[in-house]
Design a protein around this motif. Structure first.
Motif, PDB file in Angstrom:
ATOM      1  N   ASP A 174      49.610   6.774   0.215  1.00  0.00           N
ATOM      2  CA  ASP A 174      48.772   7.608   1.092  1.00  0.00           C
ATOM      3  C   ASP A 174      47.319   7.621   0.613  1.00  0.00           C
ATOM      4  OD1 ASP A 174      51.028   8.238   2.533  1.00  0.00           O
ATOM      5  OD2 ASP A 174      51.360  10.165   1.532  1.00  0.00           O
ATOM      6  N   TYR A 175      47.116   7.281  -0.648  1.00  0.00           N
ATOM      7  CA  TYR A 175      45.775   7.278  -1.253  1.00  0.00           C
ATOM      8  C   TYR A 175      45.337   5.866  -1.634  1.00  0.00           C
ATOM      9  CZ  TYR A 175      47.486  12.027  -1.696  1.00  0.00           C
ATOM     10  OH  TYR A 175      48.038  13.264  -1.428  1.00  0.00           O
ATOM     11  N   GLY A 176      46.187   4.885  -1.327  1.00  0.00           N
ATOM     12  CA  GLY A 176      45.890   3.499  -1.689  1.00  0.00           C
ATOM     13  C   GLY A 176      46.368   3.130  -3.078  1.00  0.00           C
ATOM     14  N   LEU A 177      47.095   4.041  -3.740  1.00  0.00           N
ATOM     15  CA  LEU A 177      47.535   3.837  -5.116  1.00  0.00           C
ATOM     16  C   LEU A 177      48.946   3.250  -5.136  1.00  0.00           C
ATOM     17  CD1 LEU A 177      46.246   7.237  -6.521  1.00  0.00           C
ATOM     18  CD2 LEU A 177      45.256   4.979  -6.959  1.00  0.00           C
ATOM     19  N   CYS A 178      49.113   2.197  -5.939  1.00  0.00           N
ATOM     20  CA  CYS A 178      50.391   1.489  -5.960  1.00  0.00           C
ATOM     21  C   CYS A 178      50.882   1.290  -7.389  1.00  0.00           C
ATOM     22  CB  CYS A 178      50.240   0.110  -5.309  1.00  0.00           C
ATOM     23  SG  CYS A 178      49.650   0.163  -3.597  1.00  0.00           S
ATOM     24  N   GLN A 179      52.204   1.436  -7.565  1.00  0.00           N
ATOM     25  CA  GLN A 179      52.819   1.060  -8.828  1.00  0.00           C
ATOM     26  C   GLN A 179      52.836  -0.460  -8.874  1.00  0.00           C
ATOM     27  OE1 GLN A 179      56.844   2.464  -9.360  1.00  0.00           O
ATOM     28  NE2 GLN A 179      57.197   1.182 -11.167  1.00  0.00           N
ATOM     29  N   VAL A 180      52.376  -1.030  -9.959  1.00  0.00           N
ATOM     30  CA  VAL A 180      52.198  -2.487 -10.017  1.00  0.00           C
ATOM     31  C   VAL A 180      53.406  -3.191 -10.614  1.00  0.00           C
ATOM     32  CG1 VAL A 180      50.737  -4.347 -10.889  1.00  0.00           C
ATOM     33  CG2 VAL A 180      49.712  -2.172 -10.197  1.00  0.00           C
ATOM     34  N   PHE A 188      49.235   2.451 -12.317  1.00  0.00           N
ATOM     35  CA  PHE A 188      48.831   2.423 -10.905  1.00  0.00           C
ATOM     36  C   PHE A 188      47.461   1.759 -10.754  1.00  0.00           C
ATOM     37  CE2 PHE A 188      51.942   5.773 -11.175  1.00  0.00           C
ATOM     38  CZ  PHE A 188      52.673   5.642  -9.998  1.00  0.00           C
ATOM     39  N   GLU A 189      47.353   1.058  -9.625  1.00  0.00           N
ATOM     40  CA  GLU A 189      46.077   0.441  -9.261  1.00  0.00           C
ATOM     41  C   GLU A 189      45.811   0.702  -7.779  1.00  0.00           C
ATOM     42  OE1 GLU A 189      45.846  -3.684 -10.428  1.00  0.00           O
ATOM     43  OE2 GLU A 189      46.984  -3.319 -12.285  1.00  0.00           O
ATOM     44  N   LEU A 190      44.553   0.562  -7.402  1.00  0.00           N
ATOM     45  CA  LEU A 190      44.171   0.767  -6.004  1.00  0.00           C
ATOM     46  C   LEU A 190      44.313  -0.573  -5.285  1.00  0.00           C
ATOM     47  CD1 LEU A 190      42.994   3.096  -4.231  1.00  0.00           C
ATOM     48  CD2 LEU A 190      40.731   2.152  -4.722  1.00  0.00           C
ATOM     49  N   LEU A 191      45.453  -0.771  -4.587  1.00  0.00           N
ATOM     50  CA  LEU A 191      45.783  -2.082  -4.042  1.00  0.00           C
ATOM     51  C   LEU A 191      45.925  -2.115  -2.532  1.00  0.00           C
ATOM     52  CD1 LEU A 191      48.377  -3.335  -6.701  1.00  0.00           C
ATOM     53  CD2 LEU A 191      45.920  -3.795  -6.583  1.00  0.00           C
ATOM     54  N   THR A 192      45.710  -1.005  -1.864  1.00  0.00           N
ATOM     55  CA  THR A 192      45.797  -0.987  -0.409  1.00  0.00           C
ATOM     56  C   THR A 192      44.868   0.094   0.122  1.00  0.00           C
ATOM     57  OG1 THR A 192      47.328  -0.906   1.476  1.00  0.00           O
ATOM     58  CG2 THR A 192      47.710   0.670  -0.294  1.00  0.00           C
ATOM     59  N   ALA A 193      44.658   0.084   1.423  1.00  0.00           N
ATOM     60  CA  ALA A 193      43.876   1.152   2.054  1.00  0.00           C
ATOM     61  C   ALA A 193      44.735   2.408   2.123  1.00  0.00           C
ATOM     62  CB  ALA A 193      43.442   0.724   3.447  1.00  0.00           C
ATOM     63  N   GLY A 195      47.119   5.023   3.212  1.00  0.00           N
ATOM     64  CA  GLY A 195      48.100   4.955   4.293  1.00  0.00           C
ATOM     65  C   GLY A 195      48.650   3.564   4.525  1.00  0.00           C
ATOM     66  N   GLY A 196      48.163   2.591   3.748  1.00  0.00           N
ATOM     67  CA  GLY A 196      48.625   1.220   3.917  1.00  0.00           C
ATOM     68  C   GLY A 196      49.918   0.965   3.158  1.00  0.00           C
ATOM     69  N   GLU A 197      50.289  -0.301   3.111  1.00  0.00           N
ATOM     70  CA  GLU A 197      51.532  -0.698   2.446  1.00  0.00           C
ATOM     71  C   GLU A 197      51.206  -1.365   1.123  1.00  0.00           C
ATOM     72  OE1 GLU A 197      55.537  -3.427   3.306  1.00  0.00           O
ATOM     73  OE2 GLU A 197      54.074  -3.007   4.898  1.00  0.00           O
ATOM     74  N   CYS A 198      51.869  -0.936   0.062  1.00  0.00           N
ATOM     75  CA  CYS A 198      51.632  -1.519  -1.247  1.00  0.00           C
ATOM     76  C   CYS A 198      52.270  -2.907  -1.338  1.00  0.00           C
ATOM     77  CB  CYS A 198      52.210  -0.630  -2.336  1.00  0.00           C
ATOM     78  SG  CYS A 198      51.269   0.891  -2.630  1.00  0.00           S
ATOM     79  N   PRO A 199      51.694  -3.826  -2.078  1.00  0.00           N
ATOM     80  CA  PRO A 199      52.311  -5.147  -2.260  1.00  0.00           C
ATOM     81  C   PRO A 199      53.580  -5.049  -3.104  1.00  0.00           C
ATOM     82  CG  PRO A 199      50.395  -4.909  -3.691  1.00  0.00           C
ATOM     83  CD  PRO A 199      50.412  -3.704  -2.794  1.00  0.00           C
ATOM     84  N   ALA A 200      54.381  -6.091  -3.071  1.00  0.00           N
ATOM     85  CA  ALA A 200      55.602  -6.128  -3.864  1.00  0.00           C
ATOM     86  C   ALA A 200      55.256  -6.013  -5.339  1.00  0.00           C
ATOM     87  CB  ALA A 200      56.361  -7.424  -3.598  1.00  0.00           C
ATOM     88  N   GLN A 201      56.058  -5.250  -6.054  1.00  0.00           N
ATOM     89  CA  GLN A 201      55.806  -5.048  -7.478  1.00  0.00           C
ATOM     90  C   GLN A 201      56.119  -6.307  -8.282  1.00  0.00           C
ATOM     91  OE1 GLN A 201      57.934  -1.586  -8.831  1.00  0.00           O
ATOM     92  NE2 GLN A 201      57.123  -0.289  -7.197  1.00  0.00           N
TER      93      GLN A 201
END
Length: 207
Positions: A174-180, A188-193, A195-201
């Protein structure tokens, strides 16, 4: 018979001289007063000197490790005076702060266990991991090299405790933060906009 036009001239002349004398005397008095005032420095106050700038903070004697979290105190996403937090990428920091405010409403407090690191700090962590696991190959599964670590560029943050990690795993996108990495639920890194979808870990830091 007309009045003598010169009859009153002496009287008028006599009135003018006292006025001129009084004006001259008054001017002289003013000049004397001004001169005396200059001598005592009361004509104009000297503007106060500007306040001295604050003394610079003492240099951190830890040198290359100055981005280590302080011993005995956990950092929050709002401790921006500490290099580990203040030197994070501005967009990443803003996203983490927004998430932290919302998580607090759910009774969850974020702590930054590691943020921006110097290249020297990252290399030290890698050396320690190599010693711990007995090989650089295994160590690389947990600690990246200085040239590849997103911590060195300020674009990665490690969050704790576990309940904060769990909250961010569920709501981070929801904040663009993704578990890598699948083996690091705290990274965590900022990997999407937002509300977007995080890439595959990734499986681990080695990829």
């Amino acid at each position: 018979m007309h009045d003598d036009p010169t009859a009153h001239r002496p009287a008028r002349a006599g009135l003018r001289f006292p006025v001129r004398t009084a004006v001259a005397a008054g001017a002289a008095a003013v000049l004397v007063a001004l001169a005396a005032a200059r001598g005592t420095g009361t004509t104009a106050s000297t503007p106060p000197a500007p306040p001295a700038p604050p003394a610079p903070a003492a240099a951190d004697q830890r040198g290359e490790s100055s981005d280590d979290p302080p011993e005995g105190r956990a950092l929050t996403p709002f401790d921006t005076r500490h290099p580990a937090v203040g030197r994070l990428d501005a967009h990443l920091l803003k996203a983490v702060q927004r998430a932290a405010r919302d998580a607090r409403r759910d009774g969850v407090e974020f702590r930054i266990t590691s943020g921006r690191r110097s290249a020297e700090h990252q290399q030290r962590l890698l050396d320690e991991a190599t010693e711990k696991y007995g090989s650089a190959e295994v160590a690389r599964q947990y600690v990246n090299t200085p040239g590849k670590s997103a911590h060195v560029s300020g674009k990665a943050v490690d969050i704790g405790p576990t309940d904060a990690d769990d909250w961010l795993v569920r709501h981070g996108s929801d904040y663009g933060l993704c578990q890598v990495y699948t083996n690091e639920m705290w990274h965590f890194e900022l990997l999407t906009a937002p509300g977007g979808e995080c890439p595959a870990q990734l499986r681990n830091a080695a990829g």
